[in-house]
Scaffold this motif. Structure first.
Motif, short mmCIF file in Angstrom:
data_model
loop_
_atom_site.label_atom_id
_atom_site.label_comp_id
_atom_site.label_asym_id
_atom_site.label_seq_id
_atom_site.Cartn_x
_atom_site.Cartn_y
_atom_site.Cartn_z
N LYS A 11 0.83 -1.20 0.00
CA LYS A 11 0.00 0.00 0.00
C LYS A 11 0.87 1.26 0.00
N GLY A 12 0.34 2.31 -0.63
CA GLY A 12 1.05 3.58 -0.67
C GLY A 12 0.23 4.59 -1.46
N LEU A 13 0.87 5.67 -1.89
CA LEU A 13 0.18 6.67 -2.67
C LEU A 13 -0.07 6.19 -4.08
N CYS A 14 -1.24 6.47 -4.60
CA CYS A 14 -1.58 6.14 -5.99
C CYS A 14 -0.83 7.09 -6.93
N VAL A 15 -0.18 6.56 -7.95
CA VAL A 15 0.54 7.41 -8.89
C VAL A 15 -0.41 8.16 -9.81
N GLY A 16 -1.69 7.75 -9.80
CA GLY A 16 -2.66 8.43 -10.64
C GLY A 16 -3.33 9.61 -9.95
N CYS A 17 -3.88 9.39 -8.74
CA CYS A 17 -4.63 10.45 -8.06
C CYS A 17 -4.05 10.85 -6.71
N LEU A 18 -2.96 10.18 -6.31
CA LEU A 18 -2.25 10.49 -5.07
C LEU A 18 -3.05 10.16 -3.79
N CYS A 19 -4.11 9.37 -3.92
CA CYS A 19 -4.79 8.93 -2.71
C CYS A 19 -3.92 7.90 -2.01
N ALA A 20 -4.24 7.57 -0.77
CA ALA A 20 -3.39 6.70 0.03
C ALA A 20 -3.85 5.25 0.03
N ASN A 21 -4.69 4.88 -0.92
CA ASN A 21 -5.25 3.53 -0.92
C ASN A 21 -4.75 2.67 -2.07
N ALA A 22 -3.54 2.94 -2.53
CA ALA A 22 -3.02 2.22 -3.69
C ALA A 22 -2.44 0.86 -3.29
N GLN A 29 -9.84 2.58 -8.17
CA GLN A 29 -10.55 3.40 -9.15
C GLN A 29 -9.67 3.72 -10.36
N CYS A 30 -8.42 4.12 -10.11
CA CYS A 30 -7.51 4.43 -11.22
C CYS A 30 -7.19 3.17 -12.03
N LEU A 31 -7.08 2.04 -11.35
CA LEU A 31 -6.83 0.78 -12.05
C LEU A 31 -8.01 0.45 -12.97
N ALA A 32 -9.23 0.67 -12.47
CA ALA A 32 -10.42 0.39 -13.28
C ALA A 32 -10.54 1.35 -14.46
N ASP A 33 -9.94 2.54 -14.35
CA ASP A 33 -10.05 3.54 -15.41
C ASP A 33 -9.00 3.38 -16.51
N LEU A 34 -8.06 2.44 -16.38
CA LEU A 34 -7.05 2.26 -17.42
C LEU A 34 -7.73 1.82 -18.71
N PRO A 35 -7.25 2.32 -19.86
CA PRO A 35 -7.90 2.02 -21.15
C PRO A 35 -7.60 0.60 -21.63
N TRP A 74 -3.53 -3.13 -22.78
CA TRP A 74 -4.04 -1.76 -22.73
C TRP A 74 -3.80 -1.02 -24.04
N ARG A 75 -4.58 0.03 -24.21
CA ARG A 75 -4.38 0.95 -25.33
C ARG A 75 -3.44 2.06 -24.90
N TYR A 76 -2.62 2.52 -25.81
CA TYR A 76 -1.64 3.55 -25.50
C TYR A 76 -2.30 4.93 -25.56
N GLN A 77 -2.93 5.29 -24.47
CA GLN A 77 -3.55 6.60 -24.32
C GLN A 77 -3.52 6.93 -22.83
N TYR A 78 -3.94 8.16 -22.49
CA TYR A 78 -3.86 8.60 -21.10
C TYR A 78 -4.68 7.67 -20.20
N PRO A 79 -4.14 7.31 -19.01
CA PRO A 79 -2.85 7.70 -18.42
C PRO A 79 -1.71 6.72 -18.72
N ILE A 80 -2.00 5.67 -19.50
CA ILE A 80 -0.97 4.67 -19.81
C ILE A 80 0.24 5.33 -20.47
N ASP A 81 0.01 6.20 -21.44
CA ASP A 81 1.12 6.83 -22.16
C ASP A 81 2.02 7.62 -21.21
N ASN A 82 1.41 8.36 -20.30
CA ASN A 82 2.18 9.15 -19.34
C ASN A 82 2.96 8.25 -18.37
#
Length: 233
Positions: A11-22, A29-35, A74-82
């Motif tokens: 567990k630690g900070l999420c690299v996507g939204c910086l919440c503490a539940n990564a 949520q950020c994992l589910a949003d990956l393209p 995954w598809r190469y688009q945000y946030p995967i590309d970043n």
């Protein structure tokens, strides 16, 4: 008990939204949003605009590739590309960790019922020595070593090498890209029949086609492409 302890340590900070539940770098949520590359060519994994499985894209029908299939989640688009760019160019491995972990889980699921189809070795897409020195590492080799350890598949980074620099591929047609890559790879050792080429991103597919062709000429018969993401073309 052990699994729960490992999850807590991860567990630690999420690299996507910086919440503490990564977990391993991304929150749920950020994992589910990956393209997700849900609809794609069954051969090269090119993202398709229409729904359904088992389709082959026009490029693969017109010019069948020298590899058998691709595993690209995954598809190469945000946030995967970043995330990939920060891993690849800035050596910020925390952005790659959730992708590599997710990719390994995806592959474990894919081979769960067909273990005899797993590749015998993983071959990272090679870099020129000068490029590797300037970047500090080969991200394809780093990925292959982590995934190989998880799936219990050996990695051989020395079986093939990149022996010359090519002119920029940007703006070239597919045929010109393939011609540009002729003779860029050279075999250094023998290969088994079942292999997987590992890379971070597949764009037009010209590079993996050239590498797969070199491996097929050396005796590989079942060649898979393993990558994190695929561009639309």
């Amino acid at each position: 008990m052990t699994d729960r302890v490992n999850r807590e340590k991860a567990k630690g900070l999420c690299v996507g939204c910086l919440c503490a539940n990564a977990i391993n770098g991304l929150c749920s949520q950020c994992l589910a949003d990956l393209p997700v590359n849900r609809w794609h060519c069954q051969c090269c994994a090119l993202p398709l605009a229409y729904s359904g499985n088992g389709y082959t894209c026009g490029d693969c029908l017109k010019l069948p590739p020298p590899f058998n299939r691709s595993f690209i989640p995954w598809r190469y688009q945000y946030p995967i590309d970043n995330m990939i760019s920060r891993y690849k160019y800035n050596r910020q491995h925390k952005f790659a960790r959730p992708l590599i972990e997710g990719f390994a889980s995806y592959l474990e699921s894919a081979f769960q019922d067909c273990r005899d189809e797993k590749p015998q070795i993983l071959i990272p897409s090679p870099m020129l020595p000068a490029r590797r020195r300037s970047r500090g590492f080969n991200q394809a080799q780093d990925m292959a070593e982590k995934i190989g350890k998880r799936l219990n598949i050996p990695v051989d980074a020395g079986v093939v090498s990149r022996v010359r620099k090519v002119k920029a591929q940007r703006g070239l047609s597919r045929e010109a890209r393939l011609a540009n890559l002729q003779g860029v790879f050279e075999m250094r050792a023998s290969v088994p029949e079942r292999v997987a080429i590992v890379d971070d991103v597949v764009t037009t597919g010209a590079t993996v086609r050239a590498l797969a062709s070199t491996l097929r000429q050396a005796g590989a018969r079942d060649i898979q492409i393993w990558a994190l993401a695929r561009t639309p073309g």
